[in-house]
Design a protein around this motif. Sequence first.
Motif, PDB file in Angstrom:
ATOM      1  N   THR A   1       0.826  -1.215   0.000  1.00 21.73           N
ATOM      2  CA  THR A   1       0.000   0.000   0.000  1.00 21.73           C
ATOM      3  C   THR A   1       0.856   1.259   0.000  1.00 21.73           C
ATOM      4  O   THR A   1       0.489   2.246  -0.635  1.00 21.73           O
ATOM      5  N   TYR A   2       1.996   1.220   0.691  1.00 18.44           N
ATOM      6  CA  TYR A   2       2.906   2.369   0.650  1.00 18.44           C
ATOM      7  C   TYR A   2       3.250   2.696  -0.786  1.00 18.44           C
ATOM      8  O   TYR A   2       3.232   3.848  -1.214  1.00 18.44           O
TER       9      TYR A   2
ATOM     10  N   ASP B   1       0.383   4.032  -2.841  1.00 19.89           N
ATOM     11  CA  ASP B   1      -0.085   5.322  -2.366  1.00 19.89           C
ATOM     12  C   ASP B   1       0.886   6.452  -2.672  1.00 19.89           C
ATOM     13  O   ASP B   1       0.523   7.607  -2.627  1.00 19.89           O
ATOM     14  N   ASP B   2       2.127   6.071  -2.965  1.00 20.73           N
ATOM     15  CA  ASP B   2       3.147   7.109  -3.037  1.00 20.73           C
ATOM     16  C   ASP B   2       2.975   8.004  -4.258  1.00 20.73           C
ATOM     17  O   ASP B   2       2.716   7.554  -5.363  1.00 20.73           O
TER      18      ASP B   2
ATOM     19  N   ALA C   1      -0.316   7.747  -9.727  1.00 22.05           N
ATOM     20  CA  ALA C   1      -0.448   8.973  -8.929  1.00 22.05           C
ATOM     21  C   ALA C   1       0.105  10.165  -9.698  1.00 22.05           C
ATOM     22  O   ALA C   1      -0.509  11.235  -9.737  1.00 22.05           O
TER      23      ALA C   1
ATOM     24  N   SER D   1     -10.881   6.198 -10.295  1.00 26.61           N
ATOM     25  CA  SER D   1     -10.820   6.229  -8.835  1.00 26.61           C
ATOM     26  C   SER D   1     -11.857   5.293  -8.232  1.00 26.61           C
ATOM     27  O   SER D   1     -11.613   4.692  -7.183  1.00 26.61           O
TER      28      SER D   1
ATOM     29  N   SER E   1      -8.866  -1.101  -3.368  1.00 23.38           N
ATOM     30  CA  SER E   1      -8.354  -0.937  -2.000  1.00 23.38           C
ATOM     31  C   SER E   1      -9.290  -1.569  -0.991  1.00 23.38           C
ATOM     32  O   SER E   1      -8.848  -2.083   0.030  1.00 23.38           O
TER      33      SER E   1
ATOM     34  N   THR F   1      -7.572   6.320   4.054  1.00 23.05           N
ATOM     35  CA  THR F   1      -6.151   6.590   3.858  1.00 23.05           C
ATOM     36  C   THR F   1      -5.558   5.671   2.791  1.00 23.05           C
ATOM     37  O   THR F   1      -4.463   5.889   2.324  1.00 23.05           O
ATOM     38  N   TRP F   2      -6.283   4.613   2.442  1.00 17.82           N
ATOM     39  CA  TRP F   2      -5.788   3.701   1.409  1.00 17.82           C
ATOM     40  C   TRP F   2      -6.105   4.225   0.014  1.00 17.82           C
ATOM     41  O   TRP F   2      -5.613   3.712  -0.973  1.00 17.82           O
TER      42      TRP F   2
ATOM     43  N   ASN G   1      -5.635   6.792  -2.807  1.00 17.64           N
ATOM     44  CA  ASN G   1      -4.518   7.671  -3.129  1.00 17.64           C
ATOM     45  C   ASN G   1      -4.853   9.132  -2.824  1.00 17.64           C
ATOM     46  O   ASN G   1      -5.920   9.628  -3.174  1.00 17.64           O
ATOM     47  N   LEU G   2      -3.910   9.787  -2.179  1.00 17.30           N
ATOM     48  CA  LEU G   2      -4.068  11.186  -1.780  1.00 17.30           C
ATOM     49  C   LEU G   2      -4.434  12.094  -2.950  1.00 17.30           C
ATOM     50  O   LEU G   2      -5.242  13.005  -2.820  1.00 17.30           O
TER      51      LEU G   2
END
Lengths: 277, 271
Positions: free
Chosen positions: A197-198, A201-202, A218, A237, A244, B100-101, B103-104
């Motif tokens: 997930t890191y 998400d990055d 991203a 999305s 997710s 939070t999972w 994507n920002l």
Amino acid sequence: MKKKSIKWSNLYLIAVFSVLYAPIFYLIFYSFNSGGTMTSFEGFTWDNYVAVFEDKRLITIVLNTLLVALLSSLAATVIGTFGALAIYYTKKRQTRTTLLSLNNVLMVSPDVIIGASFLILFTFIGFSLGFASVLLSHIAFSIPIVVLMVLPKLKEMNDTMIMAARDLGANNWQVLSKVILPSITPGILAGFFMAFTYSLDDFAVTFFVTGNGFTTLAVEIYSRARQGVSLEINALSALMFLFSLLLVVGYYFIQQHNLSKKQKNKKRLAVGAVPIR
Amino acid sequence: MTKQSKLFYFIPYSLWLIFFVAAPLLLIFYQSFFTVEGQFTLANYQTYFESGTYLRMTVNSVWYAFLITVLTLLISYPTAYLLNKTKHKQLWLLLIILPTWINLLLKAYAFIGIFSINGSVNDFLLFIGIGRQQILFTDVSFLLVATYIEIPFMILPIFNALEELNPSYERASRDLGANGLDTFRRVVFPLTLNGVKSGIQAVFIPSLSLFMLTRLIGGNRVITLGTAIEQHFLVTQDWGMGSTIGVVLIVAMLLIMVLTGEKKKKERGHK
């Protein structure tokens, strides 16, 4: 009086939850919009989803992102598990705490610092930017979380088991594969999930080290969003939200499984403790 | 464990420590002493401290990070407190973590729609009679979106601290005649202060560096330290100045960690 206060508290929680989820559902809602904007809903359509699947460039980027996430989390899990073992076997207390604080440097550094310093590093050693640099960076910032997930499981592990295995003639490899690894598997899995997930998400680190040829999702969303609203991103999305959700459910079940194992062990102990009944 | 196998575990990990932890930090420090042309200089630091722009930007960035942290704390503490009292709290906690999972960038993108001039918030403002306002690309929108993004990271540590708190303390305090407010002020809050501190750590430091939000939502009205670093590295290519600001950010980060980390060290000492 009491009932009333409980109601207020529920209302507050509901408000917080709806604020947290409103933007996500807003995005998903407008992904079905046949008009081109995120503000006025004109009619229901699947067109935006069709557009996502027809956009070859976007699909390639999604696959690239998943590939980077998968490879980086696998590599980070292996190196991180080794790191946790190394820290665990370090006898000197001072060295161990130093190692642990070094391990945490990347956990607390802001993304921008990680990205900028990795960019300097790659140019300094003349490494060309692209898939490999992104992959290496993702491995690098995922390692500490794996270490942090595995280390507690190592501490929980019963040391006498290793000694017993050695006494019974097991070699290093057998001790590792038959005794140590099985007992820390939950930690390794949790670490793998977190690393995955890191990586997914990055944004910031990838944005710095990606160069021109290679893009992750991203970064692509960032450059598209700067040009304005495109409902294709909304559809994407929605798909990512589902993905997710699946990941979370998977992670939840792993955790639940661990918990129930623990509870079973506890029960076994409890049963052992009261044999009279 | 034999020395050989220990070495075998240690090699990949120490390579990582050298190349991706120590080297980048040293390099960013080293780079901060060079001009664009590659000449050794102290000018970057001089410019940083002498030209008012950089200092003003830093103060601004810290101020916004402070506001974001306070806002998140005000929303998150009651949430964590009430969450801890619910029946299926682990499930609710999972629902807090779930956003939070996502994507920002996607969440930021959603706000472009929500805050836009014809968006839902403006529809609401029109409905209650205030009329449409420019919300997107203002510092308020940056504050709100940053707070939105940071809330879960504040709730988590506070929730953990509250969960560890023995509920009998609260009951004892009530039995001894303290009212709800006193119990909270003198018992619950001090005992969960560690959670609050790690929450502040988790929110304040990233808030200094949220450059994508300042670009997408803030419309470049707010310049954070992160925005400045990104600008210097990727737009103007002045890596020396960018690294100098990076060093400032690292120092700020260390300061925050020292300020919010005291109690933890003591705890470790006890163990």
